[in-house]
Motif scaffolding. Structure first.
Motif, PDB file in Angstrom:
ATOM      1  N   LYS A   1       0.847  -1.195   0.000  1.00  0.00           N
ATOM      2  CA  LYS A   1       0.000   0.000   0.000  1.00  0.00           C
ATOM      3  C   LYS A   1       0.887   1.251   0.000  1.00  0.00           C
ATOM      4  CE  LYS A   1      -4.022   0.011   2.062  1.00  0.00           C
ATOM      5  NZ  LYS A   1      -5.080   0.056   3.067  1.00  0.00           N
ATOM      6  N   TYR A   2       0.466   2.238  -0.809  1.00  0.00           N
ATOM      7  CA  TYR A   2       1.207   3.482  -0.963  1.00  0.00           C
ATOM      8  C   TYR A   2       0.275   4.677  -0.904  1.00  0.00           C
ATOM      9  CZ  TYR A   2       5.006   0.616  -2.808  1.00  0.00           C
ATOM     10  OH  TYR A   2       5.999  -0.322  -2.963  1.00  0.00           O
ATOM     11  N   ILE A   3       0.887   5.841  -0.709  1.00  0.00           N
ATOM     12  CA  ILE A   3       0.199   7.114  -0.828  1.00  0.00           C
ATOM     13  C   ILE A   3       0.965   7.932  -1.851  1.00  0.00           C
ATOM     14  CG2 ILE A   3      -0.520   9.232   0.354  1.00  0.00           C
ATOM     15  CD1 ILE A   3      -0.378   7.552   2.978  1.00  0.00           C
ATOM     16  N   ALA A   4       0.244   8.495  -2.808  1.00  0.00           N
ATOM     17  CA  ALA A   4       0.841   9.419  -3.774  1.00  0.00           C
ATOM     18  C   ALA A   4       0.357  10.814  -3.423  1.00  0.00           C
ATOM     19  CB  ALA A   4       0.428   9.053  -5.198  1.00  0.00           C
TER      20      ALA A   4
ATOM     21  N   PHE B   1      -3.353   3.759  -2.686  1.00  0.00           N
ATOM     22  CA  PHE B   1      -3.527   2.654  -3.631  1.00  0.00           C
ATOM     23  C   PHE B   1      -2.633   1.489  -3.228  1.00  0.00           C
ATOM     24  CE2 PHE B   1      -0.193   5.408  -5.092  1.00  0.00           C
ATOM     25  CZ  PHE B   1       0.820   4.540  -5.448  1.00  0.00           C
ATOM     26  N   GLU B   2      -2.878   0.372  -3.863  1.00  0.00           N
ATOM     27  CA  GLU B   2      -2.030  -0.799  -3.705  1.00  0.00           C
ATOM     28  C   GLU B   2      -1.493  -1.195  -5.066  1.00  0.00           C
ATOM     29  OE1 GLU B   2      -4.016  -3.980  -1.637  1.00  0.00           O
ATOM     30  OE2 GLU B   2      -4.837  -2.593  -0.152  1.00  0.00           O
ATOM     31  N   CYS B   3      -0.286  -1.760  -5.070  1.00  0.00           N
ATOM     32  CA  CYS B   3       0.279  -2.311  -6.303  1.00  0.00           C
ATOM     33  C   CYS B   3       1.335  -3.342  -5.933  1.00  0.00           C
ATOM     34  CB  CYS B   3       0.838  -1.228  -7.213  1.00  0.00           C
ATOM     35  SG  CYS B   3       2.350  -0.485  -6.672  1.00  0.00           S
ATOM     36  N   ASN B   4       1.688  -4.150  -6.900  1.00  0.00           N
ATOM     37  CA  ASN B   4       2.654  -5.228  -6.671  1.00  0.00           C
ATOM     38  C   ASN B   4       4.093  -4.762  -6.790  1.00  0.00           C
ATOM     39  OD1 ASN B   4       0.562  -7.042  -6.267  1.00  0.00           O
ATOM     40  ND2 ASN B   4       0.407  -7.491  -8.444  1.00  0.00           N
ATOM     41  N   THR B   5       4.314  -3.584  -7.319  1.00  0.00           N
ATOM     42  CA  THR B   5       5.664  -3.049  -7.479  1.00  0.00           C
ATOM     43  C   THR B   5       6.163  -2.530  -6.146  1.00  0.00           C
ATOM     44  OG1 THR B   5       5.092  -2.386  -9.712  1.00  0.00           O
ATOM     45  CG2 THR B   5       7.045  -1.382  -8.771  1.00  0.00           C
ATOM     46  N   ASP B   6       7.397  -2.831  -5.799  1.00  0.00           N
ATOM     47  CA  ASP B   6       7.941  -2.337  -4.537  1.00  0.00           C
ATOM     48  C   ASP B   6       8.998  -1.257  -4.748  1.00  0.00           C
ATOM     49  OD1 ASP B   6      10.021  -3.840  -5.483  1.00  0.00           O
ATOM     50  OD2 ASP B   6      10.178  -5.145  -3.739  1.00  0.00           O
ATOM     51  N   ASN B   7       9.094  -0.726  -5.959  1.00  0.00           N
ATOM     52  CA  ASN B   7      10.055   0.318  -6.276  1.00  0.00           C
ATOM     53  C   ASN B   7       9.304   1.642  -6.423  1.00  0.00           C
ATOM     54  OD1 ASN B   7      11.715   2.162  -7.785  1.00  0.00           O
ATOM     55  ND2 ASN B   7      13.022   0.424  -8.308  1.00  0.00           N
ATOM     56  N   LYS B   8       9.481   2.535  -5.457  1.00  0.00           N
ATOM     57  CA  LYS B   8       8.739   3.800  -5.455  1.00  0.00           C
ATOM     58  C   LYS B   8       9.105   4.677  -6.649  1.00  0.00           C
ATOM     59  CE  LYS B   8       9.869   5.275  -1.462  1.00  0.00           C
ATOM     60  NZ  LYS B   8       9.988   6.059  -0.232  1.00  0.00           N
ATOM     61  N   GLU B   9      10.337   4.611  -7.103  1.00  0.00           N
ATOM     62  CA  GLU B   9      10.762   5.403  -8.263  1.00  0.00           C
ATOM     63  C   GLU B   9       9.993   4.982  -9.516  1.00  0.00           C
ATOM     64  OE1 GLU B   9      13.014   8.403 -10.121  1.00  0.00           O
ATOM     65  OE2 GLU B   9      12.829   7.940  -7.997  1.00  0.00           O
ATOM     66  N   ILE B  10       9.829   3.689  -9.692  1.00  0.00           N
ATOM     67  CA  ILE B  10       9.062   3.180 -10.836  1.00  0.00           C
ATOM     68  C   ILE B  10       7.609   3.606 -10.736  1.00  0.00           C
ATOM     69  CG2 ILE B  10       8.156   1.068 -11.902  1.00  0.00           C
ATOM     70  CD1 ILE B  10      10.899  -0.228 -11.287  1.00  0.00           C
TER      71      ILE B  10
ATOM     72  N   ASN C   1      -2.446  15.850 -19.635  1.00  0.00           N
ATOM     73  CA  ASN C   1      -1.469  16.753 -20.246  1.00  0.00           C
ATOM     74  C   ASN C   1      -0.871  17.723 -19.223  1.00  0.00           C
ATOM     75  OD1 ASN C   1       0.083  17.597 -22.426  1.00  0.00           O
ATOM     76  ND2 ASN C   1      -1.333  19.249 -22.923  1.00  0.00           N
ATOM     77  N   LEU C   2      -0.554  17.187 -18.040  1.00  0.00           N
ATOM     78  CA  LEU C   2       0.060  17.978 -16.974  1.00  0.00           C
ATOM     79  C   LEU C   2       1.342  17.295 -16.504  1.00  0.00           C
ATOM     80  CD1 LEU C   2      -3.112  18.763 -14.823  1.00  0.00           C
ATOM     81  CD2 LEU C   2      -1.866  20.374 -16.283  1.00  0.00           C
ATOM     82  N   GLU C   3       2.312  18.121 -16.150  1.00  0.00           N
ATOM     83  CA  GLU C   3       3.550  17.608 -15.563  1.00  0.00           C
ATOM     84  C   GLU C   3       3.535  17.984 -14.086  1.00  0.00           C
ATOM     85  OE1 GLU C   3       6.981  18.713 -17.848  1.00  0.00           O
ATOM     86  OE2 GLU C   3       5.993  18.209 -19.730  1.00  0.00           O
ATOM     87  N   ILE C   4       3.151  17.027 -13.263  1.00  0.00           N
ATOM     88  CA  ILE C   4       2.926  17.256 -11.839  1.00  0.00           C
ATOM     89  C   ILE C   4       4.011  16.554 -11.015  1.00  0.00           C
ATOM     90  CG2 ILE C   4       1.297  16.851  -9.930  1.00  0.00           C
ATOM     91  CD1 ILE C   4       0.244  18.838 -11.999  1.00  0.00           C
ATOM     92  N   PRO C   5       4.653  17.265 -10.091  1.00  0.00           N
ATOM     93  CA  PRO C   5       5.567  16.579  -9.173  1.00  0.00           C
ATOM     94  C   PRO C   5       4.787  15.603  -8.284  1.00  0.00           C
ATOM     95  CG  PRO C   5       5.902  18.959  -9.121  1.00  0.00           C
ATOM     96  CD  PRO C   5       4.647  18.703  -9.908  1.00  0.00           C
ATOM     97  N   ILE C   6       5.359  14.426  -8.082  1.00  0.00           N
ATOM     98  CA  ILE C   6       4.687  13.372  -7.320  1.00  0.00           C
ATOM     99  C   ILE C   6       5.643  12.846  -6.262  1.00  0.00           C
ATOM    100  CG2 ILE C   6       3.613  11.083  -7.451  1.00  0.00           C
ATOM    101  CD1 ILE C   6       3.082  11.757 -10.448  1.00  0.00           C
ATOM    102  N   PHE C   7       5.126  12.684  -5.062  1.00  0.00           N
ATOM    103  CA  PHE C   7       5.886  12.070  -3.972  1.00  0.00           C
ATOM    104  C   PHE C   7       5.164  10.794  -3.573  1.00  0.00           C
ATOM    105  CE2 PHE C   7       6.748  11.445   0.568  1.00  0.00           C
ATOM    106  CZ  PHE C   7       8.121  11.330   0.527  1.00  0.00           C
ATOM    107  N   ILE C   8       5.892   9.697  -3.499  1.00  0.00           N
ATOM    108  CA  ILE C   8       5.318   8.398  -3.122  1.00  0.00           C
ATOM    109  C   ILE C   8       5.897   7.995  -1.769  1.00  0.00           C
ATOM    110  CG2 ILE C   8       5.085   5.955  -3.723  1.00  0.00           C
ATOM    111  CD1 ILE C   8       3.720   7.728  -5.764  1.00  0.00           C
ATOM    112  N   ILE C   9       5.015   7.584  -0.883  1.00  0.00           N
ATOM    113  CA  ILE C   9       5.450   7.063   0.415  1.00  0.00           C
ATOM    114  C   ILE C   9       4.669   5.786   0.687  1.00  0.00           C
ATOM    115  CG2 ILE C   9       3.790   8.505   1.679  1.00  0.00           C
ATOM    116  CD1 ILE C   9       5.932   8.660   3.938  1.00  0.00           C
TER     117      ILE C   9
END
Length: 114
Positions: free
Chosen positions: A2-5, A46-55, A69-77
C-alpha cells in the motif's frame, strides 16, 4: 503493498485541474488496486505489486501526463514508511503548545527526498 501518492499543486485556484474520479479510473486501468482519492487534494491511496517507489512515481507521472497533459511533481510514500514516521514522533508532538506546529511529518518526508 500500500502506498500514498501526493500530487503537488493540483486543483488550486482553477489551475492544474485533475478530476479525482478520472484519475482513480486511470490508475485502476493501469495495474493499481483499491484506489482511493481524497477530495480534490491530490492525495491518492492505492495498492500495487511493485515495490520500487521510483518506478511507481514515474508511472503515475506518465499516466497524468498522457491523460491530463500535466507535468505534476509526485511524492510516493509507503504505508510502512508513514507508520514509521508516525511512531517515531518527538515527545512534544500533538501537545497543546500553540508555539509548536505539528509539521514533523513534512520535515521527515522532505528529508527522505534529499
Amino acid at each position: 503493498m500500500k502506498y500514498i501518492a501526493l500530487l503537488r499543486g493540483i486543483n488550486i485556484s482553477g489551475k492544474n485541474k485533475i478530476s479525482m474520479s478520472e484519475l482513480k479510473k486511470e490508475l485502476q486501468d493501469n495495474k493499481y488496486q483499491n484506489v482511493i482519492t481524497y477530495l480534490n487534494s491530490g492525495n491518492v491511496i492505492f495498492e500495487c505489486n511493485t515495490d520500487n517507489k521510483e518506478i511507481i512515481m514515474k508511472d503515475i507521472y506518465k499516466i497524468i501526463k498522457n491523460k491530463f497533459n500535466l507535468e505534476i511533481p509526485i511524492f510516493i510514500i509507503s504505508e510502512l514508511e508513514l507508520e514509521d514516521i508516525l511512531s517515531n514522533n518527538p515527545e512534544w508532538w500533538g501537545t497543546d503548545n500553540k508555539e509548536i506546529y505539528d509539521n514533523i511529518i513534512f520535515m521527515k518526508m522532505f528529508k527522505m527526498l534529499l
